[in-house]
Design a protein around this motif. Structure first.
Motif, mmCIF file in Angstrom:
data_model
loop_
_atom_site.group_PDB
_atom_site.id
_atom_site.type_symbol
_atom_site.label_atom_id
_atom_site.label_comp_id
_atom_site.label_asym_id
_atom_site.label_seq_id
_atom_site.Cartn_x
_atom_site.Cartn_y
_atom_site.Cartn_z
ATOM 1 N N ASP A 1 38.121 41.848 41.511
ATOM 2 C CA ASP A 1 38.157 40.574 40.806
ATOM 3 C C ASP A 1 36.846 40.313 40.082
ATOM 4 O OD1 ASP A 1 40.694 39.779 41.219
ATOM 5 O OD2 ASP A 1 40.259 38.343 42.812
ATOM 6 N N SER B 1 49.953 38.482 43.131
ATOM 7 C CA SER B 1 49.238 38.989 41.972
ATOM 8 C C SER B 1 48.963 40.480 42.151
ATOM 9 C CB SER B 1 47.930 38.235 41.730
ATOM 10 O OG SER B 1 47.426 38.543 40.452
ATOM 11 N N LEU C 1 43.453 38.134 41.501
ATOM 12 C CA LEU C 1 43.634 36.800 42.070
ATOM 13 C C LEU C 1 42.744 35.762 41.388
ATOM 14 C CD1 LEU C 1 43.877 37.557 45.906
ATOM 15 C CD2 LEU C 1 45.731 37.048 44.316
ATOM 16 N N THR D 1 43.408 35.124 37.439
ATOM 17 C CA THR D 1 44.636 34.401 37.130
ATOM 18 C C THR D 1 44.695 33.022 37.784
ATOM 19 O OG1 THR D 1 45.787 35.478 38.971
ATOM 20 C CG2 THR D 1 45.982 36.506 36.788
ATOM 21 N N LEU E 1 44.296 32.110 41.139
ATOM 22 C CA LEU E 1 44.869 31.947 42.476
ATOM 23 C C LEU E 1 43.829 31.647 43.549
ATOM 24 C CD1 LEU E 1 47.635 34.717 42.543
ATOM 25 C CD2 LEU E 1 47.826 32.293 41.939
ATOM 26 N N ASP F 1 48.119 39.993 47.386
ATOM 27 C CA ASP F 1 47.576 40.853 46.344
ATOM 28 C C ASP F 1 48.090 42.260 46.593
ATOM 29 O OD1 ASP F 1 46.115 42.334 44.551
ATOM 30 O OD2 ASP F 1 44.198 41.391 45.009
ATOM 31 N N GLU G 1 51.856 46.133 39.024
ATOM 32 C CA GLU G 1 52.672 45.000 38.589
ATOM 33 C C GLU G 1 54.149 45.184 38.932
ATOM 34 O OE1 GLU G 1 48.888 44.689 36.485
ATOM 35 O OE2 GLU G 1 50.277 46.364 36.827
ATOM 36 N N VAL H 1 54.409 34.624 40.497
ATOM 37 C CA VAL H 1 53.742 35.879 40.179
ATOM 38 C C VAL H 1 52.765 35.619 39.037
ATOM 39 C CG1 VAL H 1 54.035 38.271 39.457
ATOM 40 C CG2 VAL H 1 55.780 37.172 40.888
ATOM 41 N N ALA H 2 51.482 35.710 39.320
ATOM 42 C CA ALA H 2 50.448 35.417 38.328
ATOM 43 C C ALA H 2 49.801 36.711 37.863
ATOM 44 C CB ALA H 2 49.395 34.469 38.907
ATOM 45 N N ILE H 3 50.056 37.086 36.614
ATOM 46 C CA ILE H 3 49.482 38.299 36.041
ATOM 47 C C ILE H 3 49.132 38.038 34.581
ATOM 48 C CG2 ILE H 3 50.647 39.937 37.562
ATOM 49 C CD1 ILE H 3 52.772 40.319 35.466
#
Length: 348
Positions: free
Chosen positions: A2, A48, A52, A55, A57, A70, A75, A94-96
């Motif tokens: 990250d 994700s 994280l 995006t 989170l 995670d 993906e 789903v955060a991408i």
């Protein structure tokens, strides 16, 4: 990992990893909204793929670490695992990055949509991302996702609108939903002057015939409103600006609204091939509406690095670009069809 996803220009001796601007971003607005939504809805979980923090989170992971997953740089697995969670009664978010949903299109289509599962995708870095370059511009998602049966896609025009649309997405349990947001700072609100059947009217020319309908997608609403003002003041072209909020599938109110105008111009920060404008044009044809739809969007090309505003301007997606496109679209319309142009002495 990250820590190295969003490194800006730094002085290595003095700037720690993770240094960020103090200006509030769309991503941070989403992160806070999701954490609050999760507090009220225990079925909400987040997924994700090794991003994280970028995006948004982080706040949810701090409050609900057991509900954030995670899966690493995978993906496809993120989407498939979300499908499994949804089958188990949860509502995964789903955060991408928008560009990375390309990798998981098959899973979105056949693992989620085919089974009408309630999974919400939050696509960060949608549209032009600026310095991230051609691999990271989130410009393909609208065209790809427009093909997915039962999928609903929201594009908030401002960061302040994001929490409400996210809540609507999570409340929908009849299939997948998408909320797309840009890599940008949160700007001033853009207030609606009216609302009709879920479509926000952001500008309506006063005392002028209905010449042009502008249909912007998400944050391009700001350029559309600015362009509408210029067109009316300087060129005598009356404009309506309509923000659908939920841009896919096409709101049934839009073809009806298009029929009351002489020209429609859609504006989106995705490739203009097969996106929202193309879907709107198809809907108009299917309803027998002959109003021409002109589609403004990004070219089907790899767009280089550069400042976001500059790249949007180069693609004709800023206010001057919209003004020029409208003037070109109306230049060859019959004079009796553009009565406000007659009254104001032509197109300028």
């Amino acid at each position: 990992m990250d820590c190295l996803h969003t490194v800006n220009a730094v002085v290595p001796a003095t700037a720690p990893c993770g240094t960020r601007s103090s200006t509030r971003s769309w991503t941070s607005v989403f992160g806070q909204a999701l954490a609050e939504l999760a507090a009220a809805h225990p079925e909400v979980v987040a997924v994700s793929a090794a991003m994280l923090q970028p995006t948004g989170l982080g706040p949810m992971r701090e409050r609900f670490p057991q509900r954030v997953f995670d899966v690493g740089i995978a993906e496809q697995h993120a989407v498939t695992s979300a499908a499994g969670q949804a089958m188990g009664g949860l509502h995964p978010v789903v955060a991408i990055y928008a560009t990375f949903v390309n990798r998981a299109f098959d899973q979105v289509l056949l693992d989620v949509a085919l089974h009408r599962l309630p999974v919400t995708f939050v696509l960060d870095r949608a549209g032009i991302t600026g310095p991230d370059g051609p691999s990271h511009h989130g410009m393909w998602d609208l065209s790809l996702l427009s093909m997915v049966p039962g999928l609903r896609l929201a594009a908030p025009r401002e960061a302040a609108q994001l929490p409400a649309l996210l809540a609507e997405a999570v409340a929908w349990d009849e299939g997948p939903t998408v909320v797309r947001l840009p890599k940008a700072t949160a700007g001033a609100p853009i207030e609606a002057v009216a609302s009709m059947d879920g479509v926000d009217i952001l500008h309506r020319g006063k005392g002028r015939p209905l010449d042009v309908l502008l249909v912007p997608v998400g944050p391009l609403a700001r350029a559309a409103v600015e362009a509408a003002g210029i067109l009316e003041r300087e060129h005598g072209i009356g404009c309506t600006v309509a923000d659908p909020r939920w841009v896919l599938p096409v709101n049934p109110a839009l073809p009806s609204l298009a029929a009351r105008h002489q020209v429609v111009v859609s504006i989106e920060d995705g490739v203009r091939t097969g996106g929202v404008g193309a879907a709107l044009a198809q809907q108009c044809r299917d309803h027998g509406i002959t109003t021409p739809v002109h589609i403004l969007g990004l070219p089907r090309a790899f767009i280089p690095h550069g400042p976001r505003d500059q790249l949007l301007a180069q693609a004709g997606l800023d206010a001057p670009g919209v003004v020029q496109a409208v003037r070109t679209a109306t230049a060859n319309r019959p004079a009796h069809r553009l009565s406000s142009l007659q009254r104001h002495g032509g197109a300028g």
